[in-house]
Design an enzyme around this catalytic site. Structure first.
Site, PDB file in Angstrom:
ATOM      1  N   LYS A 113       2.548  -1.271 -11.805  1.00 19.35           N
ATOM      2  CA  LYS A 113       2.041  -1.754 -10.529  1.00 19.35           C
ATOM      3  C   LYS A 113       0.527  -1.678 -10.601  1.00 19.35           C
ATOM      4  O   LYS A 113      -0.053  -0.597 -10.645  1.00 19.35           O
ATOM      5  CB  LYS A 113       2.557  -0.903  -9.366  1.00 19.35           C
ATOM      6  CG  LYS A 113       1.994  -1.343  -8.017  1.00 19.35           C
ATOM      7  CD  LYS A 113       2.375  -0.400  -6.891  1.00 19.35           C
ATOM      8  CE  LYS A 113       1.637  -0.783  -5.611  1.00 19.35           C
ATOM      9  NZ  LYS A 113       1.885   0.178  -4.509  1.00 19.35           N
TER      10      LYS A 113
ATOM     11  N   GLY B 289      -1.094   2.210   4.375  1.00 11.32           N
ATOM     12  CA  GLY B 289      -0.992   3.367   5.242  1.00 11.32           C
ATOM     13  C   GLY B 289      -1.283   3.138   6.707  1.00 11.32           C
ATOM     14  O   GLY B 289      -1.249   4.073   7.502  1.00 11.32           O
TER      15      GLY B 289
ATOM     16  N   ALA C  43       2.723  -2.559   1.215  1.00 12.30           N
ATOM     17  CA  ALA C  43       1.692  -1.866   2.007  1.00 12.30           C
ATOM     18  C   ALA C  43       1.637  -2.341   3.449  1.00 12.30           C
ATOM     19  O   ALA C  43       1.798  -3.519   3.754  1.00 12.30           O
ATOM     20  CB  ALA C  43       0.306  -2.018   1.383  1.00 12.30           C
ATOM     21  N   GLY C  44       1.405  -1.358   4.318  1.00 10.57           N
ATOM     22  CA  GLY C  44       1.124  -1.625   5.723  1.00 10.57           C
ATOM     23  C   GLY C  44       2.314  -1.634   6.655  1.00 10.57           C
ATOM     24  O   GLY C  44       2.143  -1.761   7.869  1.00 10.57           O
TER      25      GLY C  44
END
Length: 264
Positions: free
Chosen positions: A99, A160, A187-188
């Site tokens: 990743k 985050g 993400a998010g």
């Protein structure tokens, strides 16, 4: 069980990828991973150093899960730094999956598109299977795909934040324009409905960590995300009804008798 997803030729049954950071304890982490049903777990090489036996018990625990490992280059700010860390991960974990994260801004952890693309080309040439973390930018995603990435991972919102999908339109556009790519929202995401929304747009999988690890009950939240991902995938496959500008009765009135009340 929902249909499997393909990652660089590997058939994976779960469409939820989960991280290993921020959990209250190793046991809760393990329980949450099992509850998620995930077949792929991500881990950061920079948090501990297996090469020097730092956190050796943690690494052995992770390997003992029998899952696909997806090491990441979190914390890297240059292409050279990310390439070096990727090469180390292949040696340590015997996997060519990586990743790729190359951060360009420390405030919102937005990836550097130029350094990410540079590192991607080098790593692909070295035989890596690159899972690049990127923004929801169509041109950025297109260039990664053209470089040879079969998997592309745009964010829903900054890492985050838990804000969910800030720009569903751009994500939907990426899905439409890159039909052959395996797309993962990374993400998010903060709550299961965010994951379901992404899956309903046609994304192939979800990668998350904080939303599960920082929940009051990580194990229960992992199970909730598992259900959301499965539900969103089924909804996408089933084909949603088109939105209408006027109300339509769910029960037809055709052929239904009407009784007219008359005044006596």
């Amino acid at each position: 069980m929902i249909d499997p997803v393909n990652f660089y030729g590997e058939t994976i049954n779960s469409r939820l990828l989960i991280g290993t950071a921020l959990y209250p304890s190793p046991q809760i982490m393990l329980d949450a991973i099992h509850a998620s049903g995930s077949d792929i777990i991500t881990l950061s090489l920079r948090r501990q150093s297996p090469k020097t036996q730092g956190g050796n018990h943690f690494w052995q625990t992770i390997k003992g899960l029998g899952k696909y490992l997806l090491p990441n280059t979190a914390g890297c700010h240059t292409a050279k730094e990310a390439i070096t860390l990727a090469e180390m991960s292949r040696e340590l974990f015997q996997t060519d999956w990586i990743k790729l994260e190359v951060i360009g801004d420390d405030y919102n952890l937005q990836p550097d598109p130029f350094a990410t693309l540079e590192a991607t080309k080098v790593l692909l040439n070295e035989g890596f299977k690159v899972f690049p973390y990127c923004t929801d930018d169509l041109v950025f995603c297109q260039k990664l795909f053209d470089a040879g990435c079969e998997v592309i991972m745009p964010w829903g919102s900054p890492i985050g934040t838990g804000k969910g999908l800030m720009n569903p339109y751009t994500l939907e556009t990426i899905r439409h324009r890159l039909p052959q790519a395996t797309l993962v929202v990374d993400a998010g995401l903060g709550i299961p409905s965010h994951a379901m929304q992404a899956m309903e747009l046609g994304f192939d999988a979800i990668l998350l960590n904080t939303a599960v690890a920082k929940a009051n009950d990580p194990v229960m939240m992992a199970n909730a995300f598992r259900s959301a991902v499965e539900g969103g995938r089924l909804a996408y496959l089933s084909g949603a009804m088109e939105e209408q500008n006027r109300a339509n009765p769910s029960t037809t009135v055709l052929g239904t008798p009407f009784w007219q009340q008359t005044q006596s």
